[in-house]
Design a protein around this motif. Structure first.
Motif, PDB file in Angstrom:
ATOM      1  N   GLU A   1       0.471  -1.236  -0.221  1.00  0.00           N
ATOM      2  CA  GLU A   1      -0.466  -0.025  -0.007  1.00  0.00           C
ATOM      3  C   GLU A   1       0.913   1.454  -0.067  1.00  0.00           C
ATOM      4  OE1 GLU A   1      -3.494   0.105   3.034  1.00  0.00           O
ATOM      5  OE2 GLU A   1      -2.083   1.947   3.537  1.00  0.00           O
ATOM      6  N   LYS A   2       0.077   2.617  -1.009  1.00  0.00           N
ATOM      7  CA  LYS A   2       1.018   3.583  -0.735  1.00  0.00           C
ATOM      8  C   LYS A   2       1.000   4.340  -0.259  1.00  0.00           C
ATOM      9  CE  LYS A   2       3.540   4.903  -4.462  1.00  0.00           C
ATOM     10  NZ  LYS A   2       3.912   4.688  -6.249  1.00  0.00           N
ATOM     11  N   ALA A   3      -0.205   4.662  -0.132  1.00  0.00           N
ATOM     12  CA  ALA A   3      -1.300   5.853   0.156  1.00  0.00           C
ATOM     13  C   ALA A   3      -2.735   5.451   0.112  1.00  0.00           C
ATOM     14  CB  ALA A   3      -1.172   7.187  -0.712  1.00  0.00           C
ATOM     15  N   ARG A   4      -3.513   6.125   1.231  1.00  0.00           N
ATOM     16  CA  ARG A   4      -4.897   6.598   1.412  1.00  0.00           C
ATOM     17  C   ARG A   4      -5.459   7.335   0.664  1.00  0.00           C
ATOM     18  NH1 ARG A   4      -6.812   2.842   6.203  1.00  0.00           N
ATOM     19  NH2 ARG A   4      -4.627   1.737   6.328  1.00  0.00           N
ATOM     20  N   ILE A   5      -5.627   7.247  -0.323  1.00  0.00           N
ATOM     21  CA  ILE A   5      -6.777   8.621  -0.994  1.00  0.00           C
ATOM     22  C   ILE A   5      -7.935   9.279  -0.390  1.00  0.00           C
ATOM     23  CG2 ILE A   5      -7.398   9.177  -4.197  1.00  0.00           C
ATOM     24  CD1 ILE A   5      -4.599   8.101  -3.755  1.00  0.00           C
ATOM     25  N   MET A   6      -9.566   7.723  -0.115  1.00  0.00           N
ATOM     26  CA  MET A   6     -10.037   7.680   0.713  1.00  0.00           C
ATOM     27  C   MET A   6     -10.417   7.793   1.491  1.00  0.00           C
ATOM     28  SD  MET A   6     -12.222   8.737  -2.638  1.00  0.00           S
ATOM     29  CE  MET A   6     -13.620  10.259  -2.721  1.00  0.00           C
ATOM     30  N   ASP A   7     -10.896   7.921   2.869  1.00  0.00           N
ATOM     31  CA  ASP A   7     -11.803   7.429   3.660  1.00  0.00           C
ATOM     32  C   ASP A   7     -13.004   7.068   3.532  1.00  0.00           C
ATOM     33  OD1 ASP A   7     -11.246   9.686   6.035  1.00  0.00           O
ATOM     34  OD2 ASP A   7     -12.583   9.663   4.152  1.00  0.00           O
ATOM     35  N   SER A   8     -13.602   6.652   4.048  1.00  0.00           N
ATOM     36  CA  SER A   8     -15.343   6.692   3.883  1.00  0.00           C
ATOM     37  C   SER A   8     -16.312   8.107   3.981  1.00  0.00           C
ATOM     38  CB  SER A   8     -16.255   5.687   5.344  1.00  0.00           C
ATOM     39  OG  SER A   8     -17.010   5.485   5.123  1.00  0.00           O
ATOM     40  N   PRO A   9     -15.828   8.753   4.569  1.00  0.00           N
ATOM     41  CA  PRO A   9     -16.802   9.770   4.821  1.00  0.00           C
ATOM     42  C   PRO A   9     -16.317  10.951   3.617  1.00  0.00           C
ATOM     43  CG  PRO A   9     -15.495   9.977   6.835  1.00  0.00           C
ATOM     44  CD  PRO A   9     -14.862   8.364   6.145  1.00  0.00           C
ATOM     45  N   ARG A  10     -14.695  10.493   2.927  1.00  0.00           N
ATOM     46  CA  ARG A  10     -14.797  10.934   1.874  1.00  0.00           C
ATOM     47  C   ARG A  10     -15.440  10.351   0.861  1.00  0.00           C
ATOM     48  NH1 ARG A  10      -8.715  12.981   0.149  1.00  0.00           N
ATOM     49  NH2 ARG A  10     -10.271  14.204  -1.219  1.00  0.00           N
ATOM     50  N   ILE A  11     -15.917   9.247   0.312  1.00  0.00           N
ATOM     51  CA  ILE A  11     -16.635   8.454  -0.430  1.00  0.00           C
ATOM     52  C   ILE A  11     -17.627   9.027  -0.510  1.00  0.00           C
ATOM     53  CG2 ILE A  11     -17.203   5.863  -0.699  1.00  0.00           C
ATOM     54  CD1 ILE A  11     -14.517   5.179  -0.296  1.00  0.00           C
TER      55      ILE A  11
ATOM     56  N   LEU B   1      -9.989   2.441 -25.065  1.00  0.00           N
ATOM     57  CA  LEU B   1     -10.855   2.752 -25.992  1.00  0.00           C
ATOM     58  C   LEU B   1     -11.198   4.414 -26.010  1.00  0.00           C
ATOM     59  CD1 LEU B   1     -12.856  -0.697 -25.105  1.00  0.00           C
ATOM     60  CD2 LEU B   1     -11.374   0.124 -27.110  1.00  0.00           C
ATOM     61  N   PRO B   2     -12.271   5.224 -26.648  1.00  0.00           N
ATOM     62  CA  PRO B   2     -12.775   6.154 -26.945  1.00  0.00           C
ATOM     63  C   PRO B   2     -13.644   6.210 -25.496  1.00  0.00           C
ATOM     64  CG  PRO B   2     -13.095   5.371 -28.641  1.00  0.00           C
ATOM     65  CD  PRO B   2     -12.076   4.053 -28.096  1.00  0.00           C
ATOM     66  N   ILE B   3     -13.531   5.910 -23.823  1.00  0.00           N
ATOM     67  CA  ILE B   3     -14.676   6.077 -23.203  1.00  0.00           C
ATOM     68  C   ILE B   3     -14.087   6.881 -22.012  1.00  0.00           C
ATOM     69  CG2 ILE B   3     -15.514   4.609 -21.752  1.00  0.00           C
ATOM     70  CD1 ILE B   3     -15.645   2.288 -23.778  1.00  0.00           C
ATOM     71  N   GLN B   4     -14.852   7.880 -21.657  1.00  0.00           N
ATOM     72  CA  GLN B   4     -14.661   7.836 -20.605  1.00  0.00           C
ATOM     73  C   GLN B   4     -16.165   8.231 -19.455  1.00  0.00           C
ATOM     74  OE1 GLN B   4     -11.889   9.846 -20.604  1.00  0.00           O
ATOM     75  NE2 GLN B   4     -11.331   9.454 -22.803  1.00  0.00           N
ATOM     76  N   ALA B   5     -15.967   9.411 -18.404  1.00  0.00           N
ATOM     77  CA  ALA B   5     -17.091   9.042 -17.833  1.00  0.00           C
ATOM     78  C   ALA B   5     -17.644  10.665 -17.509  1.00  0.00           C
ATOM     79  CB  ALA B   5     -16.394   9.158 -16.162  1.00  0.00           C
ATOM     80  N   ASP B   6     -18.712  10.407 -17.629  1.00  0.00           N
ATOM     81  CA  ASP B   6     -19.886  11.684 -17.202  1.00  0.00           C
ATOM     82  C   ASP B   6     -19.180  12.881 -15.877  1.00  0.00           C
ATOM     83  OD1 ASP B   6     -21.075  10.236 -19.139  1.00  0.00           O
ATOM     84  OD2 ASP B   6     -21.047  11.832 -19.724  1.00  0.00           O
ATOM     85  N   TYR B   7     -19.452  11.757 -14.695  1.00  0.00           N
ATOM     86  CA  TYR B   7     -18.991  12.247 -13.581  1.00  0.00           C
ATOM     87  C   TYR B   7     -18.198  11.153 -12.924  1.00  0.00           C
ATOM     88  CZ  TYR B   7     -23.978  13.055 -14.725  1.00  0.00           C
ATOM     89  OH  TYR B   7     -25.226  13.660 -15.770  1.00  0.00           O
ATOM     90  N   ILE B   8     -17.482  12.422 -12.215  1.00  0.00           N
ATOM     91  CA  ILE B   8     -16.213  11.568 -11.555  1.00  0.00           C
ATOM     92  C   ILE B   8     -15.980  12.083  -9.623  1.00  0.00           C
ATOM     93  CG2 ILE B   8     -13.691  11.113 -10.828  1.00  0.00           C
ATOM     94  CD1 ILE B   8     -13.668  12.219 -14.394  1.00  0.00           C
ATOM     95  N   GLY B   9     -15.525  10.630  -9.114  1.00  0.00           N
ATOM     96  CA  GLY B   9     -15.674  11.249  -7.972  1.00  0.00           C
ATOM     97  C   GLY B   9     -14.388  12.150  -7.541  1.00  0.00           C
ATOM     98  N   LYS B  10     -13.223  11.739  -7.951  1.00  0.00           N
ATOM     99  CA  LYS B  10     -11.862  11.374  -7.850  1.00  0.00           C
ATOM    100  C   LYS B  10     -11.047  11.339  -8.989  1.00  0.00           C
ATOM    101  CE  LYS B  10      -8.333  12.643  -4.658  1.00  0.00           C
ATOM    102  NZ  LYS B  10      -7.899  13.847  -4.696  1.00  0.00           N
ATOM    103  N   LEU B  11     -10.620  11.892  -9.280  1.00  0.00           N
ATOM    104  CA  LEU B  11      -9.230  12.255 -10.827  1.00  0.00           C
ATOM    105  C   LEU B  11      -8.272  11.515  -9.925  1.00  0.00           C
ATOM    106  CD1 LEU B  11      -7.998  11.870 -13.736  1.00  0.00           C
ATOM    107  CD2 LEU B  11      -7.952  14.029 -13.341  1.00  0.00           C
ATOM    108  N   VAL B  12      -7.005  10.183  -9.978  1.00  0.00           N
ATOM    109  CA  VAL B  12      -6.367   9.868  -9.513  1.00  0.00           C
ATOM    110  C   VAL B  12      -5.462   9.547 -10.827  1.00  0.00           C
ATOM    111  CG1 VAL B  12      -5.599   8.384  -7.596  1.00  0.00           C
ATOM    112  CG2 VAL B  12      -7.806   9.375  -7.437  1.00  0.00           C
TER     113      VAL B  12
END
Lengths: 61, 193
Positions: B5-15, B145-156
């Motif tokens: 494990e390198k890093a914790r990006i999000m915890d439960s409240p952030r999710i 493939l040419p696929i993108q998200a319309d809604y993103i929680g976090k870009l990592v």
């Protein structure tokens, strides 16, 4: 429980978990057979061969 | 395959805060909850879809239906995956014909999972529109493939040698989003991210 055998030549040697796995998988295919599009792309490009070693009791010709 | 494990990006409240924001964005973009149909992908997309449906219900008083998609049989790498794939049930309540679908998944990486999900949806019917919401986007440079998200929680932004693990209380002991890297210099397979 996963199914890790390459061949299935009978069911006597199967463990209970393997049989359950096969039946669970069959359930998902039953769902597919009830859809309008009754195919999935999983075996695309593969050839499936059925071998019958005894004469069919139904086919006459 | 061992991971460090390198890093914790999000915890439960952030999710949950991210999901609340995504629910707001979805409702704003679609002018309400009226004709929405949420579809969770595979395992972890499903609880995320349920939580988003709850949050949309909080905002609009209307809880959209939630379907489940198991894309195992639509993957394009079935012959190369080592272990035998396990197929679970797909459940899309009602008709998807002419519906406004929001696909929901935990991580967007190569885009191949979403490609499979779209193919599978089309085999069920013809939705009017399909949008994509993801908790984590691993970065455009990984897309195959040419696929993108319309809604993103976090870009990592990540490297290929890294992996993002999303853990949710429905399946895992602890909830959070973690960045990990392969422990050895052995070959790294990202199984259908």
């Amino acid at each position: 429980m996963n199914f890790n055998r390459k061949h299935l030549l009978g069911i006597r040697e199967l463990e209970a978990g393997e049989i359950t796995h096969l039946l669970d998988t069959a359930e998902t295919f039953r769902d597919i057979s009830r859809r309008e599009i009754k195919k999935v792309p999983a075996l695309r490009g593969r050839t499936v061969i059925n071998l019958f070693f005894e004469s069919s009791t139904r086919t006459r010709t | 395959m061992d991971f460090i494990e390198k890093a914790r990006i999000m915890d439960s409240p952030r999710i949950n805060r991210a999901l609340a924001r995504l629910a707001s964005e979805v409702v704003e973009e679609n002018h309400g909850a009226g004709d929405l149909y949420l579809v969770g992908i595979r395992r972890r997309g499903v609880p995320l879809a349920e939580r988003m449906a709850d949050k949309i219900a909080d905002l609009e008083g209307d809880r959209p239906p939630v379907g489940i998609l198991d894309i195992t049989l639509y993957r394009d790498d079935l012959s190369t995956v080592g272990a035998k794939p396990i197929v679970n049930r797909t459940d899309l309540p009602g008709d998807i014909e002419n519906r406004n679908i929001v696909l929901i998944d935990d991580v967007l990486y190569t885009g191949r999972t979403i490609r499979a999900a779209l193919d599978q949806l089309i085999d069920f019917g013809r939705p009017r529109r399909v949008q994509l919401a993801v908790l984590i986007d691993r970065g455009k440079e990984h897309r195959e493939l040419p696929i993108q998200a319309d809604y993103i929680g976090k870009l990592v932004p990540t490297k290929k040698s890294e992996i993002i693990k999303v853990m949710l209380q429905e399946f895992d002991e602890e909830e959070g989003v973690r960045l990990a890297t392969a422990a050895s210099n052995g070959r790294f397979f990202c199984i259908f991210c």
